[in-house]
Design an enzyme around this catalytic site. Sequence first.
Site, PDB file in Angstrom:
ATOM      1  N   GLN A 162      16.121  13.776  28.524  1.00 28.06           N
ATOM      2  CA  GLN A 162      17.328  14.452  28.989  1.00 28.06           C
ATOM      3  C   GLN A 162      17.782  13.888  30.328  1.00 28.06           C
ATOM      4  O   GLN A 162      18.971  13.653  30.543  1.00 28.06           O
ATOM      5  CB  GLN A 162      17.064  15.960  29.118  1.00 28.06           C
ATOM      6  CG  GLN A 162      18.319  16.746  29.361  1.00 28.06           C
ATOM      7  CD  GLN A 162      19.341  16.514  28.281  1.00 28.06           C
ATOM      8  OE1 GLN A 162      19.026  16.564  27.093  1.00 28.06           O
ATOM      9  NE2 GLN A 162      20.552  16.199  28.666  1.00 28.06           N
ATOM     10  N   HIS A 204      20.204  10.905  30.688  1.00 31.04           N
ATOM     11  CA  HIS A 204      21.614  10.986  30.293  1.00 31.04           C
ATOM     12  C   HIS A 204      22.545  10.721  31.469  1.00 31.04           C
ATOM     13  O   HIS A 204      23.549  10.026  31.334  1.00 31.04           O
ATOM     14  CB  HIS A 204      21.940  12.361  29.697  1.00 31.04           C
ATOM     15  CG  HIS A 204      21.813  12.390  28.216  1.00 31.04           C
ATOM     16  ND1 HIS A 204      22.577  11.601  27.389  1.00 31.04           N
ATOM     17  CD2 HIS A 204      21.011  13.109  27.389  1.00 31.04           C
ATOM     18  CE1 HIS A 204      22.245  11.834  26.123  1.00 31.04           C
ATOM     19  NE2 HIS A 204      21.289  12.731  26.099  1.00 31.04           N
ATOM     20  N   GLU A 227      21.343  24.319  26.682  1.00 32.19           N
ATOM     21  CA  GLU A 227      21.920  23.590  25.541  1.00 32.19           C
ATOM     22  C   GLU A 227      20.811  23.283  24.519  1.00 32.19           C
ATOM     23  O   GLU A 227      20.949  23.560  23.341  1.00 32.19           O
ATOM     24  CB  GLU A 227      22.551  22.294  26.062  1.00 32.19           C
ATOM     25  CG  GLU A 227      23.199  21.441  24.997  1.00 32.19           C
ATOM     26  CD  GLU A 227      23.568  20.054  25.514  1.00 32.19           C
ATOM     27  OE1 GLU A 227      23.122  19.674  26.623  1.00 32.19           O
ATOM     28  OE2 GLU A 227      24.275  19.333  24.783  1.00 32.19           O
ATOM     29  N   HIS A 228      19.720  22.683  25.001  1.00 30.75           N
ATOM     30  CA  HIS A 228      18.566  22.382  24.141  1.00 30.75           C
ATOM     31  C   HIS A 228      17.372  23.187  24.642  1.00 30.75           C
ATOM     32  O   HIS A 228      17.110  23.212  25.846  1.00 30.75           O
ATOM     33  CB  HIS A 228      18.180  20.902  24.224  1.00 30.75           C
ATOM     34  CG  HIS A 228      19.299  19.953  23.899  1.00 30.75           C
ATOM     35  ND1 HIS A 228      20.079  19.370  24.875  1.00 30.75           N
ATOM     36  CD2 HIS A 228      19.759  19.493  22.725  1.00 30.75           C
ATOM     37  CE1 HIS A 228      20.974  18.583  24.310  1.00 30.75           C
ATOM     38  NE2 HIS A 228      20.814  18.634  22.999  1.00 30.75           N
ATOM     39  N   ASP A 257      19.182  14.939  18.347  1.00 29.60           N
ATOM     40  CA  ASP A 257      20.254  14.095  18.883  1.00 29.60           C
ATOM     41  C   ASP A 257      20.741  13.094  17.847  1.00 29.60           C
ATOM     42  O   ASP A 257      21.900  12.694  17.860  1.00 29.60           O
ATOM     43  CB  ASP A 257      19.757  13.315  20.112  1.00 29.60           C
ATOM     44  CG  ASP A 257      19.591  14.196  21.334  1.00 29.60           C
ATOM     45  OD1 ASP A 257      20.179  15.284  21.362  1.00 29.60           O
ATOM     46  OD2 ASP A 257      18.861  13.782  22.265  1.00 29.60           O
ATOM     47  N   HIS A 292      55.992  50.566   9.899  1.00 36.53           N
ATOM     48  CA  HIS A 292      54.719  50.281   9.231  1.00 36.53           C
ATOM     49  C   HIS A 292      54.437  51.344   8.168  1.00 36.53           C
ATOM     50  O   HIS A 292      53.950  51.044   7.080  1.00 36.53           O
ATOM     51  CB  HIS A 292      53.570  50.275  10.247  1.00 36.53           C
ATOM     52  CG  HIS A 292      53.498  49.033  11.082  1.00 36.53           C
ATOM     53  ND1 HIS A 292      54.472  48.685  11.983  1.00 36.53           N
ATOM     54  CD2 HIS A 292      52.551  48.052  11.150  1.00 36.53           C
ATOM     55  CE1 HIS A 292      54.124  47.537  12.578  1.00 36.53           C
ATOM     56  NE2 HIS A 292      52.973  47.137  12.087  1.00 36.53           N
TER      57      HIS A 292
END
Lengths: 424, 424
Positions: free
Chosen positions: B255, B258, B322-323, B356, B415
Amino acid sequence: MLVFEYPERSQWPELLRRPVFDNTALETSVGNILADVRQNGDAAVRKYAQQFDKVQLDALAVSPAEFAQAAASLDPALKKAILQAKHNIEVFHKAQQESGKVIETMPGVQCWRKPVAIEKVGLYIPGGSAPLFSTILMLGIPAVIAGCKEIILCTPSNAKGEVHPAVLYAAEQVGLDRVYKIGGVQAIAAMAYGTESVPRVHKIFGPGNQYVTCAKQLINKDGVAIDMPAGPSEVAVLADETCVPAFVAADLLSQAEHGPDSQVLLVTTTPDIIKGVQEQVAAQLATLPRKDIAAKALENSRIILVRDNEEAMDLLNAYAPEHLIVACKDDITIADAVINAGSVFLGNYSPESAGDYASGTNHTLPTNGYATAYSGVSLDSFVKKITYQRLTKEGLQHIGSTIEIMAAAEGLDAHKNAVTLRLK
Amino acid sequence: MLVFEYPERSQWPELLRRPVFDNTALETSVGNILADVRQNGDAAVRKYAQQFDKVQLDALAVSPAEFAQAAASLDPALKKAILQAKHNIEVFHKAQQESGKVIETMPGVQCWRKPVAIEKVGLYIPGGSAPLFSTILMLGIPAVIAGCKEIILCTPSNAKGEVHPAVLYAAEQVGLDRVYKIGGVQAIAAMAYGTESVPRVHKIFGPGNQYVTCAKQLINKDGVAIDMPAGPSEVAVLADETCVPAFVAADLLSQAEHGPDSQVLLVTTTPDIIKGVQEQVAAQLATLPRKDIAAKALENSRIILVRDNEEAMDLLNAYAPEHLIVACKDDITIADAVINAGSVFLGNYSPESAGDYASGTNHTLPTNGYATAYSGVSLDSFVKKITYQRLTKEGLQHIGSTIEIMAAAEGLDAHKNAVTLRLK
């Protein structure tokens, strides 16, 4: 209603144009209220309640005694109707529950999705001329079915600090006991940032005027999710010679009465029905309590005559109506050609008001052409679908070289190492 | 990595704080590019390609010859890996298809939902240091399964006007033949508003730098849907005494590589593993080509020691990673306690890089705490679920008084009339 006979396709964009609402001018004043509530909490909420709603609020939360009083005072026939609608909405939304089936994409590689409720959600119900208790059913029922742990509801009180009994009864029946007497921008701010009384939530749902809409846009930029972008309500009716002009007129008017900016569109392949619908619109309009609002909406509304059902559906898909009524003999076939719409009503006995209140479908739907890319509110709106994967050592052996080769080609060696090390 | 032992809950918000990215300063310059492309189409796109990417583009669209050349030049092992990943992603996303079952909420009142593909979607694949062909699989495959009629892809070329062959091969294998050599803000603008070469789409997907992220926010305000709000990628690992420190370190590094703003978090109930993981991080880091980037990300990363799995999951749900990797003996039980996460990896043989690239789950996931309210990309992201209802006359008779009573109580007489007239 203006009539357009067999317009060229090049004219469609102009004919289907919606009024443009630009909230940019409001952003500064709305942003200031948001910032004030974020900073000063309940005190700021009370200040704006005084300023905008002319109400001096002591407790912000509705008390058990107020719920009990609402239930005791409400017309039993209305209670029964609310419970019937609740039943149908529950049945339809419960059927949207999914279980996460496990998929083995390769031997030893198991993947699945699990719907998990959004933990904290906030519902906003506007005040104003009519108490929108039906929207409490539409938002509260799926939130409860999803299993959201904290569901709060904000709605403005009247100047005496009272909330309409139908609103409190609907909330109580759905299972919502945390109702706050807060309206407008300050309600959105309280739910987005939290105050001493109001917990902060992760997602905010519900309709509102242009200030509320602007507030929702701004807090969305700040990381709080919202149900969907908003715009004026709208209906399109596709009708042929099997329609009943009085019914079509009633459906057009039931949309037109929502507000002077409502959108109403009649598309037909049958010139003969136009006069009948127009006469019925005029006759029915005269008897309506909200006839001034409806008349204003009708000024901007259109009747469009087209050659055949195919052209009709091309036009309607280009418009992407929030509500689409298909009053045609081939309604089921035509339904298959719908690409862009929020909710579709088939046949002569499916008025929009059925979906607005009680058929079971949700009435919180994409307006303003958003039906091209957005769905209406459903159980999905209250859950996240979390993905899971579990690989055995053998599973990783099967898939390992694929990951290593792809990671290396993307220049991400640590990604590759995470596999290589495990397979050593 | 900084170590925090048994921090108090009151310290959690500070410990879990993410860097704040404020795009406001970019809005003017990004807005100007959007407006220019909206007004001047391809000419403006070419101008910015020259200015930012130093490339003189003739044709914007990738030609069949370029696709063929890419396929011919690509390493066969990489082709095979792409096809294997494609298979798994297809299997998992096909299993997400739903059929709209008809629910009779009351006799004669039929309601159903039908998933209908978003007609026109645009995918954005950034250029830069690595060709992100894996993201083409993650976005293109569900778009094709959903049945989107027009799927276009924008990705910047190099200064010679070439797109990386792995990108073109992956696009072709997925079934995407409309690829445009456009990058950055001008790509988002072209897809949002359309140009002479690039058709306008209803929803835009894909990662990008802060300019692309800002452009997506701005076109979203203009009514074009986007996949989800963006932020730096992140992983949290929950590990106990059954973990393998070398594997944990590899996952943290995969990670961290990145980008310097990536987030990495290790949470553990077991003091004994901390030293081992730290040593492994240091040893593995030294060998990485992207070690400078990873080292920078690790500076802001944390190891947090907690008392038990329950406290661990409270902390991780507050972080909403996220993960989330669960390298614990009770991984299946712990998985049930996950409320907020994008994708979860269970056991010692499920590295993040599996998801991934190739396990089958989607890698486009909510970052920055958005996992509290947002799901990752799935088949759902490419469809709208349109609701339908069809009532028989008897159905309307059953439900009619409920609608009439509720509409009258909300002050919406038209209505009510839409029902009353039909039942007369």
